[in-house]
Each structure stands twice: as C-alpha cells, then as structure tokens.
Motif scaffolding. Structure first.
Motif, PDB file in Angstrom:
ATOM      1  N   LEU A 155     -21.429 -18.018 -26.039  1.00  0.00           N
ATOM      2  CA  LEU A 155     -22.463 -18.744 -25.800  1.00  0.00           C
ATOM      3  C   LEU A 155     -22.250 -20.522 -25.895  1.00  0.00           C
ATOM      4  CD1 LEU A 155     -25.281 -17.070 -28.236  1.00  0.00           C
ATOM      5  CD2 LEU A 155     -25.183 -17.200 -25.438  1.00  0.00           C
ATOM      6  N   GLY A 198     -28.405 -18.413 -20.221  1.00  0.00           N
ATOM      7  CA  GLY A 198     -27.376 -19.701 -20.178  1.00  0.00           C
ATOM      8  C   GLY A 198     -26.748 -19.616 -18.969  1.00  0.00           C
ATOM      9  N   ALA A 233     -29.186 -13.973 -24.027  1.00  0.00           N
ATOM     10  CA  ALA A 233     -28.801 -15.439 -24.373  1.00  0.00           C
ATOM     11  C   ALA A 233     -27.713 -15.962 -23.220  1.00  0.00           C
ATOM     12  CB  ALA A 233     -28.701 -15.826 -25.718  1.00  0.00           C
ATOM     13  N   ASN A 234     -26.957 -15.046 -23.283  1.00  0.00           N
ATOM     14  CA  ASN A 234     -25.682 -15.556 -22.253  1.00  0.00           C
ATOM     15  C   ASN A 234     -26.043 -15.376 -20.763  1.00  0.00           C
ATOM     16  OD1 ASN A 234     -22.651 -15.739 -23.237  1.00  0.00           O
ATOM     17  ND2 ASN A 234     -23.534 -14.398 -24.748  1.00  0.00           N
ATOM     18  N   THR A 246     -38.319 -24.968 -26.022  1.00  0.00           N
ATOM     19  CA  THR A 246     -37.743 -24.180 -25.510  1.00  0.00           C
ATOM     20  C   THR A 246     -38.243 -23.588 -24.327  1.00  0.00           C
ATOM     21  OG1 THR A 246     -35.672 -22.826 -25.881  1.00  0.00           O
ATOM     22  CG2 THR A 246     -37.599 -22.053 -26.808  1.00  0.00           C
ATOM     23  N   LYS A 252     -33.272 -23.182 -20.642  1.00  0.00           N
ATOM     24  CA  LYS A 252     -33.394 -23.626 -21.784  1.00  0.00           C
ATOM     25  C   LYS A 252     -33.719 -22.400 -22.738  1.00  0.00           C
ATOM     26  CE  LYS A 252     -34.709 -27.662 -24.649  1.00  0.00           C
ATOM     27  NZ  LYS A 252     -35.565 -28.550 -24.581  1.00  0.00           N
ATOM     28  N   THR A 253     -32.776 -22.328 -23.675  1.00  0.00           N
ATOM     29  CA  THR A 253     -32.971 -20.860 -24.553  1.00  0.00           C
ATOM     30  C   THR A 253     -32.497 -21.096 -25.930  1.00  0.00           C
ATOM     31  OG1 THR A 253     -32.199 -19.539 -22.588  1.00  0.00           O
ATOM     32  CG2 THR A 253     -32.102 -18.555 -24.967  1.00  0.00           C
ATOM     33  N   THR A 254     -33.239 -20.562 -26.825  1.00  0.00           N
ATOM     34  CA  THR A 254     -32.905 -20.649 -28.394  1.00  0.00           C
ATOM     35  C   THR A 254     -32.789 -19.190 -28.927  1.00  0.00           C
ATOM     36  OG1 THR A 254     -34.145 -22.894 -28.595  1.00  0.00           O
ATOM     37  CG2 THR A 254     -33.578 -21.663 -30.630  1.00  0.00           C
ATOM     38  N   THR A 294     -27.782 -21.903 -30.323  1.00  0.00           N
ATOM     39  CA  THR A 294     -27.689 -20.637 -31.425  1.00  0.00           C
ATOM     40  C   THR A 294     -27.900 -20.624 -32.731  1.00  0.00           C
ATOM     41  OG1 THR A 294     -26.275 -19.787 -29.738  1.00  0.00           O
ATOM     42  CG2 THR A 294     -26.152 -18.431 -31.855  1.00  0.00           C
ATOM     43  N   HIS A 331     -22.468 -22.581 -22.583  1.00  0.00           N
ATOM     44  CA  HIS A 331     -23.815 -22.840 -22.097  1.00  0.00           C
ATOM     45  C   HIS A 331     -24.521 -23.944 -22.585  1.00  0.00           C
ATOM     46  CE1 HIS A 331     -23.023 -19.446 -19.660  1.00  0.00           C
ATOM     47  NE2 HIS A 331     -23.136 -18.627 -20.634  1.00  0.00           N
ATOM     48  N   VAL A 344     -28.059 -23.438 -24.218  1.00  0.00           N
ATOM     49  CA  VAL A 344     -28.438 -22.249 -25.412  1.00  0.00           C
ATOM     50  C   VAL A 344     -28.209 -23.037 -26.699  1.00  0.00           C
ATOM     51  CG1 VAL A 344     -27.960 -19.939 -26.251  1.00  0.00           C
ATOM     52  CG2 VAL A 344     -28.031 -20.587 -23.656  1.00  0.00           C
TER      53      VAL A 344
END
Length: 550
Positions: free
Chosen positions: A120, A28, A24-25, A9, A33-35, A128, A123, A126
């Motif tokens: 979330l 996103g 995260a929002n 990520t 690319k977010t975890t 979650t 996106h 992302v």
C-alpha cells in the motif's frame, strides 16, 4: 506505515485482512482516494488460510502484485486421497494454467497480509490506519459518516462509499441488521500448525477414514498443517492440550515430535449474508460469506469480491447514475460465493465419510471413474470447481447464439505471442479499462481508424487476438497470437470472428460478430463513463495523481 485519519475519502475500507488489503491495493492502483482502518495494531500474526488459487493470483496481478506474492508461495501442489488402509484412491494434481497461474498454491497468511500492507505504500492516494476502530456510522444519499476511535480519541470521516471487510463477526453487518443464511457445522476440527515437518509429501494428504478424518497441508519454508476431525465426546479443552495433538500426529505422520506453532479448535460455517449492499455500504469477504475449508475457497472468495468491487467503485465515483453498476456486485458475487460453499460441502462428504460402508462406496466410485480417462481428468484437473461465470449482473446475455456460453465468463489468460515474438500473459497487454478483444484470423480487417477512434473516445481499448494457427501482423492496435490455445477450447472456440467486450475485471460483458462491432457501444456505456463526460469527484483528492492512474 500508520497514517492519520483524513476528514474525507472516496472509499472507506473497514478491515485489514486479505479482502480489505487487496481492495485497498486495487483502489490505490486506480488512483482512488481510499482510507483503510483496522482495529488491530498489526496484520494477522497467526496462520489461518493456507491456500491461494489461480483466480486470486489473477486479481493480485491486476493490483501489480502477482510476482511479489508468487515469491512467497509454493506453486502447483495437489491433493492425494487415502482410504483407512493408507491406499490412495484418487488424486487431484492440476497442471493446466487456464487463468495464467497454478490452480493451487500454498502460502502463510501472516506473510501474505504483511506483503499486501507493505504494498500500500506504493499508493499515495491510500491512507492505512491500524489500531483504529469503527465506533459508529450513518449514511444518507450522498455519503457515509464514520466515527472512528484511535488512541482514545474520536475522529469523524466522510466517505463516498464504505466497504465492510471486517470478518465473520462483522460489526457493520450486525449494525445494518443483515442476517446470515445457512448453517453451522456440528463437527469441530482441531487445527495443528507446525514450525517444521518430517513429512516430505509435496501435496495435501486427505485421510478419508470414518474413524477420524484428517487433512495435512504443505506450506512454504518447510512448515505443515494438520486438521483432525474431533469425535463425539472429545471436548475443545481436551483437544487443545498438547498431548492430544501429539497422539493424533503420531497416528498419521512422522511429525509427532515437531514443534507446534498453533493448536486450536474450529467449528466451520456455511453461511451467506442476505444482502451485500445497503445504500453506500457494501459487505465483502467473511462479512458477506463464511465457507467451510474443505475446498480452500474461504479467503479466495473474499479476494474475488475485492476484484469485482474495486473497479465498480472507481467507475461509480465518476458516474452520474451508478446504481446499475453497483447493484451488479451482489447479483454477480453472491451466487458464485454460494456455489463455492456448496462445493466445500460436497468435498466435505468425501473427506468425512459418515460410515465404513459409505467410505467404501466413495472409494469404489473413484476407482471406477479412474478407469475412464475423461472422468479421471475431470477430477484430477479440478474441473469440478465452478467456473467464474455470471448469469446476471453487468452483462448482456444472448442465449440464442452459439457463442453465448462465453458471456459472463472470465476469459482465459493464455501466453500470447506478439509480432516481435515476445511471449507474455494476456493481461499484461490489457489496460485497466474496458477492452474490445477482436478474436479473428485477421483482426485488423474489422476495426478501421474511425471505429478505433470512436471506441477510444468512449474509454475503451482495442486488442486483436489470433488463434494459435495464425501469426499476428502489424496494425494500428496490438495484435497477439493465442500460443496457449485456450481460446481453441469451448466455449471460447465458438467466438472466432467475434468481438468480445471485456470488463476491467476480465469478464465478458457482451459479444458481437466482427462485422457489427458498433453493437457493443450501448454496453460499453454501461461499463464506463467516457473520459470527457466524467464527473469531478466531490472530494477532489489529487488531480495530478488521478491523471497518472488513468
């Protein structure tokens, strides 16, 4: 909603509270690319924070969530300060929407967090993962390796950056051996949340009584919170018995028989982390600062962290050398977070007079100030709250210039009028990239086609803003009128015939006279990498997704 843990990520966010969820929002919405991993199975189920301010709503606006969150809040409440005899001696009822929203708004944290988590899903970049705990981590110059436990199994995630938004007892902060500086309050408080209320007061009531300080706060849907300062000799065990809460409720309210949702004793803290960054790891929210509740700024400070950090991480992923950019996070946020802690401490002294004579002096002082209009307005409109302003960080100070007071400040967000007479909030017009805001009676005179193309190649947009007395005209770039007149107030009224370089978070990075807009270019290159020069992320997520987000 729960997703599997990916192997790679760009940004790993540890903690699914308000700060982590907003971060995260925001990431996103930028296509990063977010975890996000959270050790609990769900977002919080009990009421905690109860107030959200205008700066936080502006951050949520940047994530496309202002209307969604606005629908679950009670907007524009104030505070009434009462003496031991029940007489009011001061009021705070702000009505000016300098940043586009009411300064004080009530909400329920469980509903708020659930809303951010649901958002979330917008996106695809992302992931979650709730019910997942960070077991260990290590970092080198290129990445962070995080060992995560989920359903009894271990997974290793490789991230470019990691943000610890894991609360006041942050395991990440402790593992990094980052100390907290500050103090712990000796005065414990009993928090009583009610399912319903007979108290019809729309505003917060603050009972400034040396015998026992009490605060009661409204909430959406007919709920209410009471906060009681415990006196010496009153234990946590005693205070958390229902009969104790019933007695205190009967003393100050009509709510003695209302159903209790939660009853808990808290000891408040005024502490801040010594460092907010260690290599590729950042602290945010309560992991970085713990704020007493008297100014309602604990959660709001965390949301400011997310707004400040998100765009910098996005830019850093594309830059060859992002150190200057990333170091600015602590340089900008830490001093302001401490100012909010100090504000809470000062307000606590008003709410909790140490003696009867001191309480009388406080009330006399406020009544005297109430006779002087500007002083009364200063308190009633919450002008005592420190403005969002940086004295260091990713800005270019110019102390010798008359417009220098605007540098490092968040710009106001007026309602602006476009050429077609449509009225919108200014941020609705601003793209998510640096902006040269040309504030002039005739912005179109100062940006020719060559300069506009040059700025666009650098990844910077151009917007014109006229003062309230001048109508906009058609031009190669959008021009709007400041209908709310916020730019007619200091320090921004000194910026007429100036070009303001706005960062992605709406702070002024630098200012130039309209005749020398090219002087902003060196600062623009510090804020963003030109589109043609941007690095390909080492973890190429989804280029189609990324292109849609730019």
């Amino acid at each position: 909603m729960t997703a599997r843990i990916p192997e790679e990520t760009d940004v790993l966010v540890v903690g699914g509270g308000p700060t982590g969820l907003l971060l995260a929002n925001l990431l996103g919405s930028m296509g990063v690319k977010t975890t996000l991993v959270e050790r609990n199975e769900t977002t919080v189920q009990e009421p905690r924070a109860v107030s959200i301010d205008d700066e936080s709503l502006r951050a949520l606006q940047a994530a496309g969530l202002a209307e969604t969150v606005g629908a679950i809040t009670v907007k524009g409440y104030g505070s009434i300060y009462l003496g031991p005899d029940g007489r009011r001696f001061a009021e705070v009822k702000p009505h000016v929407k300098e940043y586009g929203f009411d300064k004080r708004n009530a909400f329920e944290q469980p509903v708020f967090e659930a809303t951010l988590r649901q958002a979330l899903l917008r996106h695809p970049s992302v992931a979650t993962v709730f019910g997942a705990e960070l077991a260990d981590f290590r970092q080198d110059s290129d990445h962070v390796l995080a060992d995560i436990t989920i359903s009894g199994q271990n997974r290793t995630l490789r991230a470019r950056y990691m943000v610890a938004a894991d609360g006041g007892r942050s395991a990440v902060r402790k593992a990094l051996n980052i100390p907290l500086e500050g103090s712990t309050f000796r005065e414990p408080w009993l928090i009583v949340d009610l399912h319903s209320t007979r108290n019809r007061c729309f505003h917060t009531e603050v009972f400034c009584d040396p015998r026992r300080s009490v605060i009661t706060l409204p909430g959406p849907g007919g709920i209410r919170r009471y906060e009681f300062k415990l006196n010496p000799g009153e234990t946590t065990e005693q205070a958390e018995e229902e009969s104790f809460a019933r007695r205190l409720l009967n003393e100050v309210s009509p709510d003695g028989d209302e159903p209790i949702r939660r009853q808990k004793v808290y000891t408040f803290h005024a502490r801040i982390a010594a460092r907010w960054r260690q290599g590729r790891i950042f602290l945010a929210g309560d992991a970085a600062h713990l704020t007493p509740p008297f100014a309602g700024q604990g959660m709001n400070s965390g949301l400011r962290d997310a707004h400040n950090l998100a765009w910098k991480l996005d830019e850093a992923l594309r830059m060859a050398d992002p150190e200057d950019l990333l170091d600015s996070y602590e340089a900008e946020r830490k001093p302001h977070a401490w100012l909010m802690i100090e504000l809470a401490l000062r307000m606590g002294k008003i709410m909790m007079p140490a003696s009867v004579p001191r309480g009388k002096l406080i009330r006399m002082g406020f009544r005297f100030l109430g006779l002087y209009g500007p002083a009364r307005d200063y308190f009633a409109q919450m002008k005592y709250k420190p403005k969002p302003k940086f004295s260091a960080g990713l800005i270019r100070p110019a102390p010798e210039l008359p417009d220098a007071g605007a540098i490092g400040r968040m710009i106001p967000q007026p309602i602006v009028t476009a050429l077609d007479r449509q009225q919108i909030l200014l941020d609705t017009l601003l793209p998510d990239r640096p902006v040269v805001l040309v504030f002039s009676e005739a912005p179109e005179r100062w940006v020719d086609a060559e300069m506009q193309e040059r700025l666009q190649k650098l990844g910077c947009a151009v917007i014109g803003l006229t003062p309230e007395w001048v109508n906009p005209v058609s031009a190669p770039f959008p021009i709007v009128r400041d209908s709310s007149r916020f730019f007619s107030e200091k320090p921004f009224r000194d910026c007429l015939d100036r070009a303001l370089l706005l960062r992605r978070d709406r702070y002024v990075a630098a200012i130039e006279p309209v005749r020398s807009i090219a002087g902003l270019i060196p600062m623009i290159t510090r804020l963003t990498e030109p589109p043609d020069n941007r690095l390909t992320p080492s973890f190429a997520a989804d280029e189609e997704l990324r292109s849609k987000a730019i």
